[in-house]
Design a protein around this motif. Structure first.
Motif, short mmCIF file in Angstrom:
data_model
loop_
_atom_site.label_atom_id
_atom_site.label_comp_id
_atom_site.label_asym_id
_atom_site.label_seq_id
_atom_site.Cartn_x
_atom_site.Cartn_y
_atom_site.Cartn_z
N ILE A 1 43.81 34.10 38.48
CA ILE A 1 42.61 34.45 38.45
C ILE A 1 42.25 35.75 38.72
CG2 ILE A 1 40.39 34.13 40.11
CD1 ILE A 1 41.83 31.44 41.14
N GLY A 2 42.80 36.68 39.82
CA GLY A 2 42.33 37.97 40.02
C GLY A 2 43.36 39.19 39.37
N THR A 3 44.53 39.18 39.88
CA THR A 3 45.36 40.06 39.30
C THR A 3 45.69 39.88 37.98
OG1 THR A 3 47.43 39.00 40.20
CG2 THR A 3 46.54 40.65 41.58
N SER A 4 45.78 38.72 37.15
CA SER A 4 46.15 38.69 35.94
C SER A 4 44.91 38.81 34.94
CB SER A 4 46.21 37.20 35.47
OG SER A 4 45.55 36.08 35.87
N VAL A 5 43.73 38.72 35.65
CA VAL A 5 42.37 39.34 34.88
C VAL A 5 42.43 40.85 34.95
CG1 VAL A 5 39.90 39.22 34.84
CG2 VAL A 5 41.22 37.18 35.26
N LEU A 6 42.97 41.48 35.90
CA LEU A 6 42.94 42.88 36.05
C LEU A 6 44.14 43.33 35.17
CD1 LEU A 6 42.33 45.57 37.34
CD2 LEU A 6 43.89 45.07 39.29
N LEU A 7 45.20 42.70 35.07
CA LEU A 7 46.06 43.11 34.16
C LEU A 7 45.47 42.81 32.65
CD1 LEU A 7 49.18 44.10 33.42
CD2 LEU A 7 49.69 41.82 33.73
N LYS A 8 45.14 41.85 32.63
CA LYS A 8 44.31 41.48 31.22
C LYS A 8 43.46 42.64 30.56
CE LYS A 8 41.25 38.01 28.64
NZ LYS A 8 40.29 38.78 28.53
N MET A 9 42.62 43.07 31.39
CA MET A 9 41.57 44.11 31.32
C MET A 9 42.53 45.44 30.86
SD MET A 9 38.80 43.42 33.90
CE MET A 9 38.25 45.08 34.08
N ASN A 10 43.53 45.76 31.61
CA ASN A 10 44.22 46.98 31.40
C ASN A 10 45.09 46.94 30.13
OD1 ASN A 10 43.47 48.44 33.55
ND2 ASN A 10 44.85 47.88 34.97
N ILE A 11 45.68 45.72 29.76
CA ILE A 11 46.36 45.44 28.70
C ILE A 11 45.44 45.59 27.30
CG2 ILE A 11 47.68 43.92 26.98
CD1 ILE A 11 48.58 42.61 29.54
#
Length: 115
Positions: A35-45
């Motif tokens: 939910i949270g950190t993977s979405v943040l990582l997704k945006m940074n990727i």
């Protein structure tokens, strides 16, 4: 100013620029809950891919679905704590120490693409 890329493309670099009509490479961003950190990582990727000029789809996933998602992916990016839980998969698993560090995400992604 962009840096020069290596002249011999890797398997991932070749996959990053698919021929017209083929699907772009797929990257899975994995965190514990998806939910949270993977979405943040997704945006940074996604930002790193744009900076590198690479066409790819990025999907956020939780650890319980990561192994299944990796079966259709070209690359998995996650934390050091979760990498062992993904288990043996047929794609590279890149460990990101700080999901909010755009420079780290870009550097590790670029290194894997040039690998």
């Amino acid at each position: 100013m962009r840096s020069e890329r290596r002249s011999t493309p890797s398997k991932l670099t070749e996959a990053a620029r698919p021929p017209e009509g083929q699907d772009p490479m797929k990257i899975i961003a994995v965190c514990g809950m998806g939910i949270g950190t993977s979405v943040l990582l997704k945006m940074n990727i996604e930002a790193a891919l744009e900076e590198l000029g690479v066409d790819a789809e990025v999907e956020a996933a939780d650890i319980s679905s990561a192994r299944g998602a990796a079966a259709s992916a070209d690359l998995v990016m996650t934390s050091a704590e979760l990498a062992p839980e993904i288990g043996e998969v047929d794609v590279p698993v890149v460990v990101v120490d700080n999901f909010v560090d755009q420079a780290e995400v870009t550097q590790k992604l670029a290194a894997e693409l040039d690998h």
